[in-house]
Scaffold this motif. Structure first.
Motif, PDB file in Angstrom:
ATOM      1  N   THR A 195       0.774  -1.326  -0.093  1.00 22.97           N
ATOM      2  CA  THR A 195      -0.054  -0.038   0.148  1.00 22.97           C
ATOM      3  C   THR A 195       1.069   1.305  -0.142  1.00 22.97           C
ATOM      4  O   THR A 195       2.101   1.386   0.869  1.00 22.97           O
ATOM      5  CB  THR A 195      -0.922   0.051   1.367  1.00 22.97           C
ATOM      6  OG1 THR A 195      -0.041  -0.052   2.654  1.00 22.97           O
ATOM      7  CG2 THR A 195      -1.815  -1.072   1.360  1.00 22.97           C
ATOM      8  N   THR A 196       0.365   2.110  -0.715  1.00 25.34           N
ATOM      9  CA  THR A 196       1.179   3.546  -0.742  1.00 25.34           C
ATOM     10  C   THR A 196       0.655   4.568   0.194  1.00 25.34           C
ATOM     11  O   THR A 196       1.517   5.319   0.699  1.00 25.34           O
ATOM     12  CB  THR A 196       1.265   4.287  -2.175  1.00 25.34           C
ATOM     13  OG1 THR A 196      -0.263   4.309  -2.444  1.00 25.34           O
ATOM     14  CG2 THR A 196       1.771   3.375  -3.173  1.00 25.34           C
ATOM     15  N   ALA A 197      -0.474   4.427   0.658  1.00 27.18           N
ATOM     16  CA  ALA A 197      -1.106   5.140   1.856  1.00 27.18           C
ATOM     17  C   ALA A 197      -2.041   4.576   2.916  1.00 27.18           C
ATOM     18  O   ALA A 197      -2.345   3.440   2.485  1.00 27.18           O
ATOM     19  CB  ALA A 197      -1.920   6.269   1.193  1.00 27.18           C
ATOM     20  N   GLU A 198      -2.224   4.991   3.795  1.00 28.07           N
ATOM     21  CA  GLU A 198      -3.123   4.408   4.689  1.00 28.07           C
ATOM     22  C   GLU A 198      -4.492   4.399   4.222  1.00 28.07           C
ATOM     23  O   GLU A 198      -4.997   5.277   3.521  1.00 28.07           O
ATOM     24  CB  GLU A 198      -2.834   5.543   5.911  1.00 28.07           C
ATOM     25  CG  GLU A 198      -3.988   4.532   7.254  1.00 28.07           C
ATOM     26  CD  GLU A 198      -3.722   5.693   8.514  1.00 28.07           C
ATOM     27  OE1 GLU A 198      -2.899   6.136   8.682  1.00 28.07           O
ATOM     28  OE2 GLU A 198      -5.124   5.769   8.800  1.00 28.07           O
ATOM     29  N   CYS A 199      -5.123   3.217   4.417  1.00 29.14           N
ATOM     30  CA  CYS A 199      -6.707   3.220   3.798  1.00 29.14           C
ATOM     31  C   CYS A 199      -7.380   2.450   4.685  1.00 29.14           C
ATOM     32  O   CYS A 199      -6.862   1.581   5.686  1.00 29.14           O
ATOM     33  CB  CYS A 199      -6.467   2.521   2.329  1.00 29.14           C
ATOM     34  SG  CYS A 199      -5.632   0.945   2.268  1.00 29.14           S
ATOM     35  N   ILE A 200      -8.705   2.358   4.541  1.00 28.65           N
ATOM     36  CA  ILE A 200      -9.448   1.574   5.420  1.00 28.65           C
ATOM     37  C   ILE A 200     -10.390   0.678   4.260  1.00 28.65           C
ATOM     38  O   ILE A 200     -11.063   1.244   3.437  1.00 28.65           O
ATOM     39  CB  ILE A 200     -10.569   2.408   6.299  1.00 28.65           C
ATOM     40  CG1 ILE A 200      -9.741   3.095   7.098  1.00 28.65           C
ATOM     41  CG2 ILE A 200     -11.599   1.418   6.800  1.00 28.65           C
ATOM     42  CD1 ILE A 200     -10.575   4.221   8.049  1.00 28.65           C
ATOM     43  N   ILE A 201     -10.324  -0.426   4.697  1.00 27.30           N
ATOM     44  CA  ILE A 201     -11.053  -1.476   3.824  1.00 27.30           C
ATOM     45  C   ILE A 201     -12.119  -2.275   4.431  1.00 27.30           C
ATOM     46  O   ILE A 201     -11.458  -3.159   5.467  1.00 27.30           O
ATOM     47  CB  ILE A 201     -10.198  -2.659   2.725  1.00 27.30           C
ATOM     48  CG1 ILE A 201      -9.208  -1.756   1.889  1.00 27.30           C
ATOM     49  CG2 ILE A 201     -11.034  -3.383   2.012  1.00 27.30           C
ATOM     50  CD1 ILE A 201      -8.274  -2.305   1.064  1.00 27.30           C
ATOM     51  N   GLU A 204      -8.443  -0.967   9.254  1.00 28.70           N
ATOM     52  CA  GLU A 204      -7.411  -0.024   8.984  1.00 28.70           C
ATOM     53  C   GLU A 204      -5.918  -0.458   8.376  1.00 28.70           C
ATOM     54  O   GLU A 204      -5.492  -1.333   9.121  1.00 28.70           O
ATOM     55  CB  GLU A 204      -7.324   0.809  10.346  1.00 28.70           C
ATOM     56  CG  GLU A 204      -8.450   1.652  10.533  1.00 28.70           C
ATOM     57  CD  GLU A 204      -8.101   2.329  12.001  1.00 28.70           C
ATOM     58  OE1 GLU A 204      -6.958   2.586  12.370  1.00 28.70           O
ATOM     59  OE2 GLU A 204      -9.399   2.598  12.551  1.00 28.70           O
ATOM     60  N   ALA A 214       0.248   2.497   5.800  1.00 32.97           N
ATOM     61  CA  ALA A 214       0.885   2.675   4.323  1.00 32.97           C
ATOM     62  C   ALA A 214       2.090   1.690   4.428  1.00 32.97           C
ATOM     63  O   ALA A 214       2.563   1.106   5.605  1.00 32.97           O
ATOM     64  CB  ALA A 214       1.398   3.976   4.476  1.00 32.97           C
ATOM     65  N   ARG A 253     -13.778  -1.618   7.139  1.00 34.60           N
ATOM     66  CA  ARG A 253     -13.564  -1.216   8.615  1.00 34.60           C
ATOM     67  C   ARG A 253     -12.298  -1.637   8.901  1.00 34.60           C
ATOM     68  O   ARG A 253     -11.800  -1.485  10.257  1.00 34.60           O
ATOM     69  CB  ARG A 253     -14.612  -1.933   9.479  1.00 34.60           C
ATOM     70  CG  ARG A 253     -16.051  -1.132   9.435  1.00 34.60           C
ATOM     71  CD  ARG A 253     -17.005  -2.025  10.164  1.00 34.60           C
ATOM     72  NE  ARG A 253     -17.519  -3.232   9.695  1.00 34.60           N
ATOM     73  CZ  ARG A 253     -17.630  -4.070  10.051  1.00 34.60           C
ATOM     74  NH1 ARG A 253     -17.218  -4.388  11.466  1.00 34.60           N
ATOM     75  NH2 ARG A 253     -18.066  -5.371   9.548  1.00 34.60           N
TER      76      ARG A 253
END
Ligand code: HEM
Length: 180
Positions: free
Chosen positions: A76-82, A86, A89, A84
């Motif tokens: 992952t290149t950035a923090e994300c939420i899939i 978390e 990055a 629910r």
């Protein structure tokens, strides 16, 4: 490049293995091919769009035996939420296409080899239907995906057109364990 030709060869071998275990599906595929091709002697690329059962066999094989079961690892290149979760990055992410293809919430009788499940279904292999993603999805989807038609579909069609396949006499279809 070798791994890419190997992926296509592996898909053909898996398809033939499932068909030998499920002779009725093989006969159905052969009837379709042989009635279209007749005495022409070979299947060519222009014929494969007219072979819906062959396409269904390829999809069903790739559902049960995706050639890259965990696709290709991504970071992952950035923090994300899939859903629910978390995800930080720079996390290494694997997508388990093998499990997705056998998810009972997405598929009826998921462990059964049944190409007919795709007859009249719009589910395709092109990364638009997330329950079937043997080539991945999104911008890093396999760029060799369309070559599959010239490799997997065409060689499988010719192998089924020309030959009747069966297990050596000592091996029974029901004894074959196809799990990885
Ligand atoms: C049945 C045959 C094949 C299967 C099942 C397959 C499957 C895959 C999968 C699952 C990925 C990762 C996609 C993702 O991470 O979302 C991939 C990537 C890739 N495939 Fe294939 N592949 C096949 C044939 C080919 C062929 C024939 C070529 C080239 C001629 C090819 C070239 C590539 C390349 C270059 C990538 C990396 C794409 C990227 O990271 O941007 N593949 N393939």
């Amino acid at each position: 490049m070798a791994q890419f030709t190997n992926t296509s060869a592996a898909a053909v071998v898996w398809a033939l293995t499932h068909l030998m275990k499920n002779p009725r599906s093989m006969e159905k595929g052969q009837e379709e091919i042989r009635s279209l091709i007749g005495t022409k002697g070979f299947v060519d690329e222009d014929d494969t769009p007219k072979l819906p059962h062959l396409k269904a066999i390829v999809k069903e094989t790739m559902r049960l035996q995706p050639i890259a079961p965990l696709l290709v690892p991504r970071e992952t290149t950035a923090e994300c939420i899939i859903d629910r979760y978390e995800i930080a990055a720079k996390t290494l992410v694997y997508v388990n296409a093998w499990t997705i293809g056998r998810d009972p919430e997405a598929w009826n009788n998921p462990e059964e080899f049944d190409p007919d499940r795709f007859v009249g279904s719009c589910i395709d292999l092109k990364g638009q239907h997330y329950e079937l993603i043997p080539f991945g999805a999104g911008r890093r989807i396999c760029p060799g995906m369309l070559m599959r038609i010239a490799t997997v579909d065409l060689s499988l069609a010719n192998l089924l057109y020309k030959f009747n396949w069966e297990m050596p006499m000592v091996i029974k279809g029901e004894d074959m364990d196809l799990d990885w």
